[in-house]
Motif scaffolding. Structure first.
Motif, PDB file in Angstrom:
ATOM      1  N   PHE A 185      26.708  -2.020  12.060  1.00 16.45           N
ATOM      2  CA  PHE A 185      25.649  -1.285  12.749  1.00 16.45           C
ATOM      3  C   PHE A 185      25.961   0.214  12.773  1.00 16.45           C
ATOM      4  N   VAL A 186      27.167   0.560  13.196  1.00 16.63           N
ATOM      5  CA  VAL A 186      27.548   1.976  13.323  1.00 16.63           C
ATOM      6  C   VAL A 186      27.577   2.652  11.948  1.00 16.63           C
ATOM      7  N   TYR A 187      28.160   1.990  10.959  1.00 17.79           N
ATOM      8  CA  TYR A 187      28.245   2.585   9.622  1.00 17.79           C
ATOM      9  C   TYR A 187      26.858   2.821   9.036  1.00 17.79           C
ATOM     10  N   ASN A 188      25.991   1.820   9.096  1.00 18.88           N
ATOM     11  CA  ASN A 188      24.663   1.968   8.493  1.00 18.88           C
ATOM     12  C   ASN A 188      23.826   3.015   9.211  1.00 18.88           C
ATOM     13  N   TRP A 189      23.915   3.069  10.524  1.00 18.25           N
ATOM     14  CA  TRP A 189      23.183   4.098  11.263  1.00 18.25           C
ATOM     15  C   TRP A 189      23.720   5.481  10.872  1.00 18.25           C
ATOM     16  N   SER A 190      25.040   5.624  10.841  1.00 16.36           N
ATOM     17  CA  SER A 190      25.650   6.914  10.472  1.00 16.36           C
ATOM     18  C   SER A 190      25.301   7.293   9.040  1.00 16.36           C
ATOM     19  N   TYR A 191      25.348   6.329   8.144  1.00 18.82           N
ATOM     20  CA  TYR A 191      25.032   6.598   6.738  1.00 18.82           C
ATOM     21  C   TYR A 191      23.588   7.068   6.592  1.00 18.82           C
ATOM     22  N   ASP A 192      22.676   6.415   7.301  1.00 25.72           N
ATOM     23  CA  ASP A 192      21.273   6.820   7.237  1.00 25.72           C
ATOM     24  C   ASP A 192      21.064   8.230   7.786  1.00 25.72           C
ATOM     25  N   GLN A 193      21.890   8.640   8.746  1.00 28.19           N
ATOM     26  CA  GLN A 193      21.794  10.003   9.276  1.00 28.19           C
ATOM     27  C   GLN A 193      22.352  11.013   8.269  1.00 28.19           C
ATOM     28  N   ALA A 194      23.475  10.653   7.650  1.00 30.81           N
ATOM     29  CA  ALA A 194      24.118  11.568   6.707  1.00 30.81           C
ATOM     30  C   ALA A 194      23.404  11.619   5.371  1.00 30.81           C
ATOM     31  N   PHE A 195      22.849  10.492   4.943  1.00 32.93           N
ATOM     32  CA  PHE A 195      22.177  10.394   3.643  1.00 32.93           C
ATOM     33  C   PHE A 195      20.819   9.721   3.830  1.00 32.93           C
ATOM     34  N   PRO A 196      19.854  10.459   4.358  1.00 31.67           N
ATOM     35  CA  PRO A 196      18.535   9.844   4.585  1.00 31.67           C
ATOM     36  C   PRO A 196      17.893   9.382   3.275  1.00 31.67           C
ATOM     37  N   ILE A 197      17.055   8.358   3.376  1.00 23.07           N
ATOM     38  CA  ILE A 197      16.329   7.901   2.201  1.00 23.07           C
ATOM     39  C   ILE A 197      15.432   9.048   1.756  1.00 23.07           C
ATOM     40  N   PRO A 198      15.499   9.418   0.470  1.00 24.14           N
ATOM     41  CA  PRO A 198      14.713  10.574   0.007  1.00 24.14           C
ATOM     42  C   PRO A 198      13.221  10.331   0.111  1.00 24.14           C
ATOM     43  N   SER A 199      12.510  11.400   0.360  1.00 27.78           N
ATOM     44  CA  SER A 199      11.050  11.318   0.375  1.00 27.78           C
ATOM     45  C   SER A 199      10.574  11.131  -1.063  1.00 27.78           C
ATOM     46  N   PRO A 200       9.353  10.628  -1.265  1.00 28.70           N
ATOM     47  CA  PRO A 200       8.866  10.411  -2.635  1.00 28.70           C
ATOM     48  C   PRO A 200       8.884  11.680  -3.486  1.00 28.70           C
ATOM     49  N   GLN A 201       8.746  12.836  -2.856  1.00 24.77           N
ATOM     50  CA  GLN A 201       8.711  14.080  -3.632  1.00 24.77           C
ATOM     51  C   GLN A 201      10.084  14.420  -4.200  1.00 24.77           C
ATOM     52  N   THR A 202      11.171  13.985  -3.523  1.00 23.15           N
ATOM     53  CA  THR A 202      12.521  14.328  -3.981  1.00 23.15           C
ATOM     54  C   THR A 202      13.221  13.158  -4.648  1.00 23.15           C
ATOM     55  N   ALA A 203      12.611  11.963  -4.599  1.00 26.01           N
ATOM     56  CA  ALA A 203      13.272  10.755  -5.138  1.00 26.01           C
ATOM     57  C   ALA A 203      13.365  10.806  -6.644  1.00 26.01           C
ATOM     58  N   THR A 225       0.835  -1.203   0.000  1.00 23.65           N
ATOM     59  CA  THR A 225       0.000   0.000   0.000  1.00 23.65           C
ATOM     60  C   THR A 225       0.871   1.254   0.000  1.00 23.65           C
ATOM     61  N   LEU A 226       1.902   1.270   0.852  1.00 26.06           N
ATOM     62  CA  LEU A 226       2.798   2.425   0.907  1.00 26.06           C
ATOM     63  C   LEU A 226       3.533   2.637  -0.414  1.00 26.06           C
ATOM     64  N   ILE A 227       3.968   1.542  -1.032  1.00 26.65           N
ATOM     65  CA  ILE A 227       4.652   1.646  -2.328  1.00 26.65           C
ATOM     66  C   ILE A 227       3.691   2.209  -3.374  1.00 26.65           C
ATOM     67  N   ALA A 228       2.472   1.669  -3.412  1.00 28.98           N
ATOM     68  CA  ALA A 228       1.482   2.110  -4.402  1.00 28.98           C
ATOM     69  C   ALA A 228       1.141   3.589  -4.230  1.00 28.98           C
ATOM     70  N   LYS A 229       1.121   4.082  -2.999  1.00 32.16           N
ATOM     71  CA  LYS A 229       0.804   5.484  -2.740  1.00 32.16           C
ATOM     72  C   LYS A 229       2.023   6.391  -2.893  1.00 32.16           C
ATOM     73  N   GLY A 230       3.180   5.794  -3.209  1.00 29.80           N
ATOM     74  CA  GLY A 230       4.394   6.596  -3.376  1.00 29.80           C
ATOM     75  C   GLY A 230       4.951   7.106  -2.069  1.00 29.80           C
ATOM     76  N   LYS A 231       4.623   6.459  -0.955  1.00 27.91           N
ATOM     77  CA  LYS A 231       5.098   6.915   0.352  1.00 27.91           C
ATOM     78  C   LYS A 231       6.284   6.112   0.859  1.00 27.91           C
ATOM     79  N   LEU A 232       6.691   5.139   0.099  1.00 24.19           N
ATOM     80  CA  LEU A 232       7.840   4.333   0.490  1.00 24.19           C
ATOM     81  C   LEU A 232       8.808   4.331  -0.677  1.00 24.19           C
ATOM     82  N   THR A 233      10.015   4.770  -0.422  1.00 22.27           N
ATOM     83  CA  THR A 233      11.010   4.814  -1.493  1.00 22.27           C
ATOM     84  C   THR A 233      12.212   3.976  -1.095  1.00 22.27           C
ATOM     85  N   MET A 234      13.016   3.677  -2.075  1.00 21.43           N
ATOM     86  CA  MET A 234      14.243   2.920  -1.842  1.00 21.43           C
ATOM     87  C   MET A 234      15.416   3.755  -2.328  1.00 21.43           C
ATOM     88  N   ARG A 235      16.585   3.352  -1.928  1.00 17.12           N
ATOM     89  CA  ARG A 235      17.798   4.027  -2.383  1.00 17.12           C
ATOM     90  C   ARG A 235      18.030   3.702  -3.852  1.00 17.12           C
TER      91      ARG A 235
END
Length: 164
Positions: free
Chosen positions: A146-164, A15-25
């Protein structure tokens, strides 16, 4: 997790994918993530392992670089195989908690089978000593991942559907 709970989670994700509310890298972001992960990991793990073992960095470094490349190839092949198996067995690739645990152990176990004899040969160690060193690498990379992925997600958040 019960099958009905899994079905509910899958329905919510679809449902989230269909509504464009879930994006991937995207591919560029995934490449940046992978290259950064491997380079930073090598810059930390190689000197650390060299210091702990007393084996020169000029001898430890090339092995670590080879293992980094091997791990990247193994990651691709292993995950592709697991996804195809899950698709065949259950019709989707969603993993519940137990499947994720088995997936992680399978990945690390398979990588260890590939690296252990090479490590023993390259460093001139017994299989038992190479196993201890290999387990040290596994422990390091567990925390580092764990540390790298958490840090990466903070530095490069998954874009919102509007900016993806």
């Amino acid at each position: 997790m019960k099958p009905s709970e899994t079905d509910g989670i899958l329905a919510a994700i679809n449902t989230l994918i269909a509504k464009g509310k879930l994006t991937m890298r995207n591919t560029r972001d995934r490449l940046r993530h992978t290259i950064g992960f491997e380079v930073i990991g090598l810059l930390i793990a190689s000197p650390l392992a060299s210091w702990i073992t007393g084996i020169s960095l000029t001898h430890m470094g090339p092995m670590a670089l080879f293992f980094s490349l091997l791990a990247a190839v193994w990651n691709y092949a292993y995950n592709l195989g697991v996804d195809k198996l899950l698709l065949k067995l259950q019709g989707h690739t969603y993993k519940n908690l137990m499947q994720r645990v088995l997936h992680a152990f399978g990945f690390e176990g398979g990588l260890m089978v590939l690296t252990l004899p090479v490590m023993a040969w390259w460093l001139g160690l017994s299989m038992q000593t190479a196993l201890a060193l290999n387990l040290g690498f596994v422990a390091f990379y567990l925390v580092y991942t764990f540390v790298y992925n958490w840090s990466y997600d903070q530095a490069f958040p998954i874009p919102s559907p509007q900016t993806a």
